[in-house]
Design a protein around this motif. Structure first.
Motif, PDB file in Angstrom:
ATOM      1  N   VAL A 152      -3.451 -26.057  10.898  1.00 15.91           N
ATOM      2  CA  VAL A 152      -3.771 -24.964  11.817  1.00 15.91           C
ATOM      3  C   VAL A 152      -4.879 -24.129  11.196  1.00 15.91           C
ATOM      4  CG1 VAL A 152      -2.858 -22.953  13.048  1.00 15.91           C
ATOM      5  CG2 VAL A 152      -1.326 -24.854  12.459  1.00 15.91           C
ATOM      6  N   THR A 153      -5.883 -23.801  11.986  1.00 15.99           N
ATOM      7  CA  THR A 153      -6.933 -22.902  11.506  1.00 15.99           C
ATOM      8  C   THR A 153      -7.112 -21.776  12.524  1.00 15.99           C
ATOM      9  OG1 THR A 153      -8.010 -24.859  10.571  1.00 15.99           O
ATOM     10  CG2 THR A 153      -9.289 -22.816  10.579  1.00 15.99           C
ATOM     11  N   LEU A 154      -7.087 -20.540  12.024  1.00 18.15           N
ATOM     12  CA  LEU A 154      -7.203 -19.378  12.908  1.00 18.15           C
ATOM     13  C   LEU A 154      -8.513 -18.647  12.659  1.00 18.15           C
ATOM     14  CD1 LEU A 154      -3.639 -17.827  12.305  1.00 18.15           C
ATOM     15  CD2 LEU A 154      -4.314 -19.477  14.082  1.00 18.15           C
ATOM     16  N   PRO A 155      -9.116 -18.101  13.713  1.00 21.41           N
ATOM     17  CA  PRO A 155     -10.287 -17.260  13.492  1.00 21.41           C
ATOM     18  C   PRO A 155      -9.897 -15.966  12.768  1.00 21.41           C
ATOM     19  CG  PRO A 155      -9.766 -17.403  15.852  1.00 21.41           C
ATOM     20  CD  PRO A 155      -8.742 -18.208  15.137  1.00 21.41           C
ATOM     21  N   ALA A 156     -10.847 -15.327  12.107  1.00 20.68           N
ATOM     22  CA  ALA A 156     -10.566 -14.088  11.367  1.00 20.68           C
ATOM     23  C   ALA A 156      -9.913 -13.068  12.295  1.00 20.68           C
ATOM     24  CB  ALA A 156     -11.863 -13.518  10.800  1.00 20.68           C
ATOM     25  N   GLY A 157      -8.882 -12.407  11.786  1.00 18.06           N
ATOM     26  CA  GLY A 157      -8.227 -11.344  12.565  1.00 18.06           C
ATOM     27  C   GLY A 157      -7.083 -11.825  13.430  1.00 18.06           C
ATOM     28  N   MET A 158      -6.909 -13.147  13.561  1.00 18.11           N
ATOM     29  CA  MET A 158      -5.848 -13.649  14.423  1.00 18.11           C
ATOM     30  C   MET A 158      -4.575 -13.954  13.620  1.00 18.11           C
ATOM     31  SD  MET A 158      -5.686 -16.966  16.945  1.00 18.11           S
ATOM     32  CE  MET A 158      -6.800 -16.394  18.221  1.00 18.11           C
ATOM     33  N   GLU A 159      -3.430 -13.636  14.234  1.00 24.06           N
ATOM     34  CA  GLU A 159      -2.133 -14.047  13.675  1.00 24.06           C
ATOM     35  C   GLU A 159      -1.283 -14.600  14.811  1.00 24.06           C
ATOM     36  OE1 GLU A 159      -0.214 -11.272  10.730  1.00 24.06           O
ATOM     37  OE2 GLU A 159      -1.973 -10.088  11.249  1.00 24.06           O
ATOM     38  N   ILE A 160      -0.482 -15.591  14.492  1.00 21.78           N
ATOM     39  CA  ILE A 160       0.313 -16.237  15.541  1.00 21.78           C
ATOM     40  C   ILE A 160       1.813 -16.144  15.252  1.00 21.78           C
ATOM     41  CG2 ILE A 160      -1.525 -17.818  16.242  1.00 21.78           C
ATOM     42  CD1 ILE A 160      -0.142 -20.001  14.567  1.00 21.78           C
ATOM     43  N   ASP A 161       2.584 -16.326  16.321  1.00 22.32           N
ATOM     44  CA  ASP A 161       4.046 -16.220  16.240  1.00 22.32           C
ATOM     45  C   ASP A 161       4.639 -17.216  17.232  1.00 22.32           C
ATOM     46  OD1 ASP A 161       6.696 -15.312  16.138  1.00 22.32           O
ATOM     47  OD2 ASP A 161       6.297 -13.701  17.570  1.00 22.32           O
ATOM     48  N   LEU A 162       5.712 -17.875  16.829  1.00 22.66           N
ATOM     49  CA  LEU A 162       6.328 -18.857  17.725  1.00 22.66           C
ATOM     50  C   LEU A 162       7.688 -18.361  18.237  1.00 22.66           C
ATOM     51  CD1 LEU A 162       5.305 -21.915  15.528  1.00 22.66           C
ATOM     52  CD2 LEU A 162       4.308 -21.277  17.729  1.00 22.66           C
ATOM     53  N   GLY A 163       7.834 -17.030  18.208  1.00 26.15           N
ATOM     54  CA  GLY A 163       9.112 -16.420  18.580  1.00 26.15           C
ATOM     55  C   GLY A 163       9.472 -16.542  20.055  1.00 26.15           C
TER      56      GLY A 163
END
Ligand code: ADP
Ligand code: MG
Length: 337
Positions: A152-163
């Motif tokens: 997985v690669t995210l752009p700067a500033g992004m955070e993800i959650d699978l909740g």
């Protein structure tokens, strides 16, 4: 300010006695996992409960957004990383639901959820400038996910959650394992995400109660066999400030709690993850768009309760739905294809 976790009442549970390896022996366990109370009733050997909890622990160890040792935590911290096993499957299926719902479900909404305090309980209404700033990093389309490597690669500033899909997925994974082990009857309640296996031991359908979103009493009952029943409601986690109620389901287009005219959405279907993700995202969409998505689909049915207490059900549920006695006067509107 309140933090509430409410799960549906489970009606008609029959605890039959028998010897421990008997399929009519109810093995039961309550425990805390994935930030909620889980209650499992499995007809069969007591050892099955341990197997079931191991599945939950496996998913939580890899996909928890708050555990510094999880794979997901490392991805949010470093901007990239690898998901393995069940976490990879959860990621793939969640991303495709984000696409299917045209971003009403967005796994990158996490920083917004945190800004409102829903991750910690330190609730607050953020400054509008803060919301605008955080929203510029919310876009599931910019998540790079390689299904073959799990990277997985995210752009700067992004955070993800699978909740928003994790508990539905967990129920589905536990059910798969138990079925493999020969279980033909079980009721798994993962903090309001209900997963059933087969029927009750006597062969009758499981009756799952759905509460009145305004009061904590059963409003209706759906009868299911081998399916999941997942409800998202504004009452699950919320706070009040200056006479306003703010809940934990966010509209990714505004960065504010979704205010679509719905109070709760229940999804009934074979795939627990799909039910979980759709309950959240159809709540965001509102009744009209939600009904359109249902009409184009063939993998779920739905129950909607509006702000004004009206009930809408999709036509496939007609024969598997009943209001409780106290609500017998409530008009039920049928949504047809
Ligand atoms: P619960 O976890 O209380 O059962 P849901 O399954 O509806 O409720 O998921 C809500 C959680 O998902 C929120 O607590 C938040 O972390 C996250 N979330 C909120 N809005 C969205 C959204 N539009 N898309 C994806 N995740 C969301
Ligand atoms: Mg959900």
């Amino acid at each position: 300010m309140k933090r509430m976790l409410i799960f549906p009442l489970l009606l008609g549970l029959l605890a039959l006695t028998g010897c421990n390896s008997d399929r009519t022996h109810a093995s039961e366990e309550s425990f805390f996992a994935m930030d909620t109370v889980m209650q499992f009733t499995v007809y069969g050997d007591d050892a099955l409960l341990k197997d079931a909890q191991d599945v939950i622990a496996d998913i939580e160890d890899k996909a928890s957004v708050t555990n510094p040792d999880s794979e997901l935590y490392a991805i949010n911290r470093d901007g990239s990383g690898v998901l393995t096993g069940r976490a990879a499957e959860l990621m793939e299926d969640t991303l495709s639901l984000c696409q299917r719902t045209d971003g009403a479900l967005d796994l990158s909404i996490y920083p917004i959820v945190r800004a409102w305090g829903f991750t910690t309980g330190n609730y607050q209404v953020p400054e509008e400038s803060t919301i605008t700033d955080l929203l510029s990093h919310v876009d599931y389309n910019q998540v790079q996910y390689d299904v073959t490597t799990g990277i997985v690669t995210l752009p700067a500033g992004m955070e993800i959650d699978l909740g928003s899909t994790g508990k539905g997925f967990a129920g589905q994974q536990v059910a798969a394992l138990l079925r493999e082990k020969g279980v033909t009857s079980a009721l798994l309640n993962l903090g309001g995400n209900v997963q059933t296996i087969g029927t009750k031991p006597d062969g009758s359908l499981w009756e799952i109660a759905i509460r009145d979103p305004k009061e904590n009493v059963p409003m209706m009952v759906v009868s299911v066999n081998d399916q999941a029943v997942v409800t998202s409601g504004g009452y699950e986690r919320y706070f009040e400030q200056d006479g306003q109620t703010y809940w934990h389901i966010m509209d990714p287009t505004t960065g504010h709690p979704a205010d679509s005219g719905l109070r709760s959405v229940s999804i009934i279907g074979d795939d627990g993850l799909t039910c979980d993700g759709l309950s959240t995202s159809l709540f965001v969409m509102g009744l009209e768009k939600a009904a359109e998505l249902w009409a184009q689909s063939d993998d779920f049915e739905a129950v909607f309760v509006t702000d004004t207490g009206e009930v809408y059900i999709t036509e496939g549920l007609a024969d598997h739905f009943a209001l409780t006695e106290d609500y017998s006067d409530t008009p039920v509107n049928l949504i047809r294809r």
